[in-house]
Design an enzyme around this catalytic site. Structure first.
Site, PDB file in Angstrom:
ATOM      1  N   LYS A 171      11.654   3.104   0.561  1.00 50.31           N
ATOM      2  CA  LYS A 171      11.154   4.427   0.339  1.00 50.31           C
ATOM      3  C   LYS A 171      11.784   4.229  -1.176  1.00 50.31           C
ATOM      4  CE  LYS A 171      12.199   6.985   3.722  1.00 50.31           C
ATOM      5  NZ  LYS A 171      11.289   7.824   4.852  1.00 50.31           N
ATOM      6  N   GLU A 221       0.951  -0.950   0.028  1.00 52.83           N
ATOM      7  CA  GLU A 221       0.091  -0.060   0.295  1.00 52.83           C
ATOM      8  C   GLU A 221       0.349   1.015   0.256  1.00 52.83           C
ATOM      9  OE1 GLU A 221      -1.843  -1.603   3.532  1.00 52.83           O
ATOM     10  OE2 GLU A 221      -1.094   0.428   4.403  1.00 52.83           O
ATOM     11  N   ASP A 225       2.460  10.535   2.784  1.00 52.98           N
ATOM     12  CA  ASP A 225       3.798  11.247   3.677  1.00 52.98           C
ATOM     13  C   ASP A 225       3.391  12.616   4.166  1.00 52.98           C
ATOM     14  OD1 ASP A 225       6.018  12.539   4.067  1.00 52.98           O
ATOM     15  OD2 ASP A 225       6.320  13.369   2.597  1.00 52.98           O
ATOM     16  N   LYS A 283       3.346   4.136   0.635  1.00 52.30           N
ATOM     17  CA  LYS A 283       3.271   4.941   2.473  1.00 52.30           C
ATOM     18  C   LYS A 283       3.281   7.052   2.527  1.00 52.30           C
ATOM     19  CE  LYS A 283       7.152   5.724   5.059  1.00 52.30           C
ATOM     20  NZ  LYS A 283       7.399   6.850   5.862  1.00 52.30           N
ATOM     21  N   CYS A 310      46.195   2.496 -18.797  1.00 48.22           N
ATOM     22  CA  CYS A 310      47.301   1.966 -18.876  1.00 48.22           C
ATOM     23  C   CYS A 310      47.808   0.839 -19.724  1.00 48.22           C
ATOM     24  CB  CYS A 310      48.109   1.569 -17.109  1.00 48.22           C
ATOM     25  SG  CYS A 310      49.354   0.949 -17.097  1.00 48.22           S
ATOM     26  N   CYS A 348      52.684   2.523 -12.493  1.00 52.69           N
ATOM     27  CA  CYS A 348      53.911   2.301 -12.951  1.00 52.69           C
ATOM     28  C   CYS A 348      54.230   3.176 -13.401  1.00 52.69           C
ATOM     29  CB  CYS A 348      53.829   1.220 -14.101  1.00 52.69           C
ATOM     30  SG  CYS A 348      52.475   1.823 -15.501  1.00 52.69           S
ATOM     31  N   TYR A 357      -4.760   3.106   7.695  1.00 50.53           N
ATOM     32  CA  TYR A 357      -3.940   2.318   7.332  1.00 50.53           C
ATOM     33  C   TYR A 357      -3.510   1.093   8.348  1.00 50.53           C
ATOM     34  CZ  TYR A 357       0.048   4.826   9.458  1.00 50.53           C
ATOM     35  OH  TYR A 357       0.719   5.799  10.235  1.00 50.53           O
ATOM     36  N   CYS A 372      52.297  -3.687 -15.684  1.00 49.70           N
ATOM     37  CA  CYS A 372      51.944  -3.111 -14.181  1.00 49.70           C
ATOM     38  C   CYS A 372      51.506  -2.612 -13.574  1.00 49.70           C
ATOM     39  CB  CYS A 372      50.731  -1.945 -14.526  1.00 49.70           C
ATOM     40  SG  CYS A 372      50.184  -0.866 -13.386  1.00 49.70           S
ATOM     41  N   CYS A 407      50.263   6.512 -15.200  1.00 47.78           N
ATOM     42  CA  CYS A 407      49.349   5.566 -14.301  1.00 47.78           C
ATOM     43  C   CYS A 407      50.536   5.685 -12.968  1.00 47.78           C
ATOM     44  CB  CYS A 407      49.946   4.325 -14.797  1.00 47.78           C
ATOM     45  SG  CYS A 407      49.025   2.500 -13.655  1.00 47.78           S
TER      46      CYS A 407
HETATM   47  S1  IVH Z   1       2.268   0.806   9.352  1.00 48.81           S
HETATM   48  C1  IVH Z   1       3.014  -1.400  13.166  1.00 48.81           C
HETATM   49  N1  IVH Z   1       1.413   2.492   7.248  1.00 48.81           N
HETATM   50  O1  IVH Z   1       5.011   5.887   7.935  1.00 48.81           O
HETATM   51  C2  IVH Z   1       2.633  -0.743  11.948  1.00 48.81           C
HETATM   52  N2  IVH Z   1       2.339   2.894   8.611  1.00 48.81           N
HETATM   53  O2  IVH Z   1       7.647   5.113   8.920  1.00 48.81           O
HETATM   54  C3  IVH Z   1       3.076   0.950  11.050  1.00 48.81           C
HETATM   55  N3  IVH Z   1       2.987   5.707   7.530  1.00 48.81           N
HETATM   56  O3  IVH Z   1       4.424   5.854  11.609  1.00 48.81           O
HETATM   57  C4  IVH Z   1       2.554   1.357  10.266  1.00 48.81           C
HETATM   58  N4  IVH Z   1       1.519   5.777   5.472  1.00 48.81           N
HETATM   59  O4  IVH Z   1       3.009   7.153  10.346  1.00 48.81           O
HETATM   60  C5  IVH Z   1       1.435   2.078   8.345  1.00 48.81           C
HETATM   61  N5  IVH Z   1       0.413   2.717   4.882  1.00 48.81           N
HETATM   62  C6  IVH Z   1       1.047   3.062   6.154  1.00 48.81           C
HETATM   63  C7  IVH Z   1       1.553   3.471   6.322  1.00 48.81           C
HETATM   64  C8  IVH Z   1       1.831   4.619   7.281  1.00 48.81           C
HETATM   65  C9  IVH Z   1       2.302   5.971   6.096  1.00 48.81           C
HETATM   66  C10 IVH Z   1       3.802   6.444   8.370  1.00 48.81           C
HETATM   67  C11 IVH Z   1       3.746   6.353   9.694  1.00 48.81           C
HETATM   68  C12 IVH Z   1       4.183   5.771  10.355  1.00 48.81           C
HETATM   69  C13 IVH Z   1       5.488   6.189   9.390  1.00 48.81           C
HETATM   70  C14 IVH Z   1       6.544   4.844   9.339  1.00 48.81           C
END
Ligand code: IVH
Length: 657
Positions: A298, A109, A113, A111, A405, A392, A214, A410, A389
């Site tokens: 990441k 899924e 930000d 991540k 070289c 040598c 999430y 050498c 070089c």
């Molecule tokens: S799961 C124990 N799922 O990323 C499970 N985290 O670097 C922990 N985050 O602190 C979190 N998207 O704030 C999870 N799909 C996602 C996420 C997510 C963003 C953030 C979250 C967490 C941080 C970890």
């Protein structure tokens, strides 16, 4: 001690200052720079054993604000372990599969930000919302959370529930809102973080924050992550759209999402992969900081800043001169970096790099760190390749983008040639490690492959660390080297363009000995070679230069005197070419391929090579249960990892004719 103390004090003050600025939503430095200095502090604390009372390491990742009330979480609010390359990600999955169960199902899924938020519902009503804080205690931001329109205040069912989600500001709204700010924010995340911690909820309501959830923690047990998501959706929570369940195909999905990233309405900084089954999550458990069943991939590789102390030139086996930057040690993504390759003059010119310059260093998921850019020039000069070089003193010649070289005597070229000759893919003389080779090179003048056979190895019996057994093993494996197939003998000479694949191609096209090769090269226009598809003028020219060189002629003659044939002797030349460019290594135990030579046979039948050790030449590592250091090394080198299950599929897709 007092020096260490001062250093600790200074680092703590610096980091605490940066931390305060970050918390107010206006960071003074990049995350990477913060992490770098933070890692430095961790290392210093480890070395000295001193952790100052106000050290930022005492509250790992805490985002607590003193202006807001604090409350304890009822669930552990952990963060995620992370990787920066797909290979590391696949290796993590492979390892879990081999340690636990072959058929583990993972989910993927976005991540997000933004800012982490934990929301507690009692009998279906939003009761309180806490920031992550230090994972144990968070700031109470309930009123502010209530202003987030996508967060349900009352659920359709009277359940007790804790949800974790990410609060963010969509990209387009960020521009709009930021314009109204007295002091603009650098990015949507900072604006969201600053807003969520405002004391006046009215100000918060003016910013159109959103949330995507999430994770959900229910009173009753739920079997899988998929089921949790379904339940959350049913209850009216917004979930991020890009979600997938995997058996395989992770690489493609990562690629796809990396491309889609820009067009998403909100910022994501990676992808999160989790084990689907809850019972297995429990079984795997947690480390102090993160769950063992989840991993963040990441997008951006970790970076650090450093200074170029010197640029040195390394001469390789083929004489190629590669400039390498020696840099002030810097911790990047958990590894201390001291060198970075600079490839060639053109690369340096493009960077406009000189000694003393301040640079950004990155680790792009692989082991070789790169200089990304110059951020501060120390001199107006750009570094130039030396004329001669460094090993040598002979003049360096430019060919294409590289310098070489050309002195076959050498010392650096000889040293590399010698270890190439004995390497696993060639004569595979495993008893002669780099240290022994270096030792006899320096002390006994063993410089050329033929010297290995004229040197009296018994002389080593007088040396420390060499016993009768060891010396005998060296002598035996050198003997065994003489009986290696023609193709290994030929490629062991280290002639440019004559790697194992080319040698095989030549053999398939009728090459049967060294003498035949010489003859083909001496023929005007070299028709026998140029008629082979894949052979062009420049390859033939290089081969001519090397094969016909008196040094190599003498070398082959000397080795023949010792018993090498340099001739094809009853070796089969017909092989499938489906996997012709691949080099495999097999490690660990297998269910279907026991002993594992059964797997190796399948690989060889499809035209790939099988080697015993992991090097940068490896293209695939077949990973079974209990894989150890080979797996680790392959991950570092970015080698493609293949599980038993995937391997079986590959075999099915590539049947033998
Ligand atoms: S799961 C124990 N799922 O990323 C499970 N985290 O670097 C922990 N985050 O602190 C979190 N998207 O704030 C999870 N799909 C996602 C996420 C997510 C963003 C953030 C979250 C967490 C941080 C970890």
């Amino acid at each position: 001690m007092s020096d260490s103390y001062t250093a600790l004090r200074e680092l703590c003050d610096l980091l605490n200052g940066w931390d305060r600025a970050y918390r107010s939503g206006r960071p003074l430095v990049s995350d990477a720079e913060f992490d770098r200095r933070y890692d430095e502090l961790v290392e210093l604390e480890r070395k000295t054993g001193i952790v100052l009372p106000d050290s930022p390491t005492r509250r790992v990742g805490s985002d607590l604000s003193s202006e807001l009330a604090e409350e304890a979480h009822t669930i552990p609010v952990l963060s995620l372990d992370k990787v920066y390359s797909v290979n590391e990600l696949v290796a993590w999955m492979t390892k879990l599969r081999s340690d636990h169960q072959q058929d583990l199902v993972f989910t993927g899924e976005e991540k997000l930000d933004g800012v982490s938020l934990v929301v507690y519902y009692q009998e279906g009503v939003l009761a309180r919302a806490l920031t992550r804080g230090d994972g144990r205690v968070g700031n109470v931001v309930t009123d502010n959370a209530r202003t987030i329109r996508s967060l349900p205040l009352k659920l359709a069912q009277p359940v007790n529930l804790v949800v974790r989600g990410e609060v963010f500001l969509p990209k387009d709204r960020f521009e709009e809102v930021n314009k109204r700010m007295e002091l603009p924010y650098a990015n949507p995340r900072n604006l969201a973080a600053g807003t969520l911690r405002r004391v006046k909820s009215k100000e918060v309501a003016a910013v159109p924050l959103e949330i995507l959830v999430y994770e959900g923690f229910f009173d009753e047990p739920v079997a899988s992550h998929c089921a949790v998501r379904e339940r959350l959706a049913e209850l009216g929570f917004p979930l991020s759209e890009n979600f997938r369940v995997f058996g395989a195909g992770v690489e493609e999905w990562v690629q796809d999402l990396t491309q889609k990233r820009k067009s998403l309405p909100y910022e994501i900084d990676g992808l999160v992969f989790k084990l689907d089954r809850m019972d297995l999550r429990e079984e795997l458990g947690y480390t102090g900081h993160h769950p063992r069943w989840a991993m963040a991939y990441k997008f951006e590789s970790p970076q650090g800043e450093s200074t170029v102390l010197n640029i040195e030139v390394q001469i390789g086996r083929t004489g190629r001169a590669t400039p390498v930057a020696r840099i002030q040690p810097v911790s990047v993504g958990g590894a201390t970096i001291t060198n970075a390759t600079l490839h060639n003059q053109a690369y340096i010119d493009a960077l406009e790099l000189g000694v003393g310059d301040r640079v950004v260093i990155s680790r792009r998921g692989d082991v070789i760190p790169a200089v990304e850019k110059v951020i501060e020039k120390a001199t107006p000069q750009v570094w130039q390749m030396p004329k001669t070089c460094p090993s040598c003193g002979s003049p360096l010649e430019q060919e294409g983008g590289h310098h070489f070289c050309r002195n076959l005597d050498c010392p650096d070229i000889l040293r590399y040639s010698l270890s190439f000759f004995t390497a696993g893919d060639n004569l595979d003389i495993q008893t002669l490690g780099p240290e022994t080779l270096d030792f006899v090179f320096e002390k006994y003048g063993v410089r050329h492959p033929e010297d290995l056979y004229t040197f009296d190895w018994n002389r080593l019996l007088e040396e420390k660390g060499f016993g009768v057994k060891k010396v005998k093993a060296i002598q035996e494996s050198l003997e065994a080297g003489k009986n290696k197939p023609f193709k290994n003998q030929l490629s062991a000479l280290g002639i440019p363009e004559l790697g194992p694949r080319t040698v095989e191609l030549l053999i398939e096209n009728g090459l049967d000995s060294w003498d035949t090769l010489v003859q083909w090269l001496e023929e005007p226009g070299a028709p026998r070679l140029l008629n082979i598809s894949g052979f062009g003028e420049s390859t033939v020219e290089t081969l001519r230069k090397w094969v016909l060189h008196p040094t190599l002629q003498k070398r082959v003659a000397a080795l023949r005197e010792q018993g090498f044939s340099f001739r094809l002797e009853g070796e089969t030349t017909v092989r499938s070419s489906a996997w012709a460019d691949q080099v495999w290594c097999v490690t660990g135990g297998f269910q279907r391929f026991n002993p594992r030579s059964l797997a190796e046979e399948e690989i060889k039948k499809r035209g790939a090579r099988v080697v015993g050790s992991v090097s940068s030449k490896l293209t695939h590592l077949l990973v079974g249960t209990g894989a150890g250091s080979k797996l680790d090394k392959a991950v570092q080198l970015g080698v493609k990892l293949v599980t038993e299950e995937e391997f079986v599929k590959l075999l099915e897709q590539n049947p033998l004719e």
